[in-house]
Design a protein around this motif. Structure first.
Motif, PDB file in Angstrom:
ATOM      1  N   UNK A  85       0.824  -1.210   0.000  1.00  0.00           N
ATOM      2  CA  UNK A  85       0.000   0.000   0.000  1.00  0.00           C
ATOM      3  C   UNK A  85       0.858   1.258   0.000  1.00  0.00           C
ATOM      4  N   UNK A  86       1.966   1.212   0.723  1.00  0.00           N
ATOM      5  CA  UNK A  86       2.865   2.363   0.733  1.00  0.00           C
ATOM      6  C   UNK A  86       3.366   2.690  -0.663  1.00  0.00           C
ATOM      7  N   UNK A  87       3.688   1.654  -1.411  1.00  0.00           N
ATOM      8  CA  UNK A  87       4.172   1.844  -2.788  1.00  0.00           C
ATOM      9  C   UNK A  87       3.034   2.344  -3.680  1.00  0.00           C
ATOM     10  N   UNK A  88       1.872   1.693  -3.601  1.00  0.00           N
ATOM     11  CA  UNK A  88       0.767   2.007  -4.504  1.00  0.00           C
ATOM     12  C   UNK A  88       0.044   3.308  -4.167  1.00  0.00           C
ATOM     13  N   UNK A  89      -0.110   3.607  -2.881  1.00  0.00           N
ATOM     14  CA  UNK A  89      -0.939   4.739  -2.477  1.00  0.00           C
ATOM     15  C   UNK A  89      -0.116   5.948  -2.025  1.00  0.00           C
ATOM     16  N   UNK A  90       0.953   5.686  -1.290  1.00  0.00           N
ATOM     17  CA  UNK A  90       1.687   6.787  -0.680  1.00  0.00           C
ATOM     18  C   UNK A  90       2.988   7.136  -1.400  1.00  0.00           C
ATOM     19  N   UNK A  91       3.286   6.452  -2.489  1.00  0.00           N
ATOM     20  CA  UNK A  91       4.471   6.787  -3.275  1.00  0.00           C
ATOM     21  C   UNK A  91       5.790   6.346  -2.680  1.00  0.00           C
ATOM     22  N   UNK A  92       5.775   5.350  -1.800  1.00  0.00           N
ATOM     23  CA  UNK A  92       7.027   4.819  -1.244  1.00  0.00           C
ATOM     24  C   UNK A  92       7.824   4.130  -2.352  1.00  0.00           C
ATOM     25  N   UNK A  93       9.140   4.166  -2.268  1.00  0.00           N
ATOM     26  CA  UNK A  93       9.946   3.524  -3.315  1.00  0.00           C
ATOM     27  C   UNK A  93       9.919   1.996  -3.194  1.00  0.00           C
ATOM     28  N   UNK A  94       9.993   1.328  -4.323  1.00  0.00           N
ATOM     29  CA  UNK A  94      10.130  -0.126  -4.343  1.00  0.00           C
ATOM     30  C   UNK A  94      11.460  -0.430  -5.022  1.00  0.00           C
ATOM     31  N   UNK A  95      12.467  -0.613  -4.202  1.00  0.00           N
ATOM     32  CA  UNK A  95      13.811  -0.867  -4.707  1.00  0.00           C
ATOM     33  C   UNK A  95      14.047  -2.369  -4.801  1.00  0.00           C
ATOM     34  N   UNK A  96      15.105  -2.735  -5.479  1.00  0.00           N
ATOM     35  CA  UNK A  96      15.474  -4.141  -5.590  1.00  0.00           C
ATOM     36  C   UNK A  96      15.667  -4.809  -4.238  1.00  0.00           C
ATOM     37  N   UNK A  97      16.440  -4.206  -3.326  1.00  0.00           N
ATOM     38  CA  UNK A  97      16.607  -4.832  -2.007  1.00  0.00           C
ATOM     39  C   UNK A  97      15.287  -4.984  -1.240  1.00  0.00           C
ATOM     40  N   UNK A  98      14.419  -3.993  -1.299  1.00  0.00           N
ATOM     41  CA  UNK A  98      13.125  -4.108  -0.611  1.00  0.00           C
ATOM     42  C   UNK A  98      12.313  -5.260  -1.193  1.00  0.00           C
TER      43      UNK A  98
END
Length: 108
Positions: free
Chosen positions: A76-89
């Motif tokens: 949800x953080x990635x989809x709604x709040x614009x959190x980054x989705x990096x390779x390590x995550x």
């Protein structure tokens, strides 16, 4: 059925984290609504976790419940709040999901 309670409780945990995020971004009555939804979601999440404990071992249930909450909240953080989705995550989320599935396979 108890595993279903556990999964639903984990999803309710995602809901209460989402409500906290939305409440932080709003003010006044809108914020109060999000915080009320947070309280309701939290109560539901804990209730469902408690129901699952009748058949799922405590350590397994807690790990799965928090794992669903963690993975769902990151999503949800990635989809709604614009959190980054990096390779390590993404790597560590994948290992977390694998661990949760492993716990399900070795538990009652």
């Amino acid at each position: 059925m108890h595993w279903l309670f556990l999964v639903l409780g984990g999803l309710a945990e995602v809901a209460f984290a989402f409500c906290l995020g939305k409440g932080k971004l709003t003010a006044g009555m809108e914020s109060a609504g999000w915080y009320a939804a947070f309280g309701s979601s939290a109560a539901l999440s804990f209730y469902l976790l408690n129901l699952s404990l009748a058949r799922v071992p405590l350590g397994t249930a807690y790990a799965v419940w928090t794992g669903i909450g963690a993975v769902g909240t990151v999503g949800l953080g990635v989809l709604v709040f614009g959190d980054p989705l990096t390779g390590p995550r993404l790597f560590f989320l994948t290992t977390l999901v694998g661990s949760l599935l492993g716990l399900k396979m070795v538990s009652a």
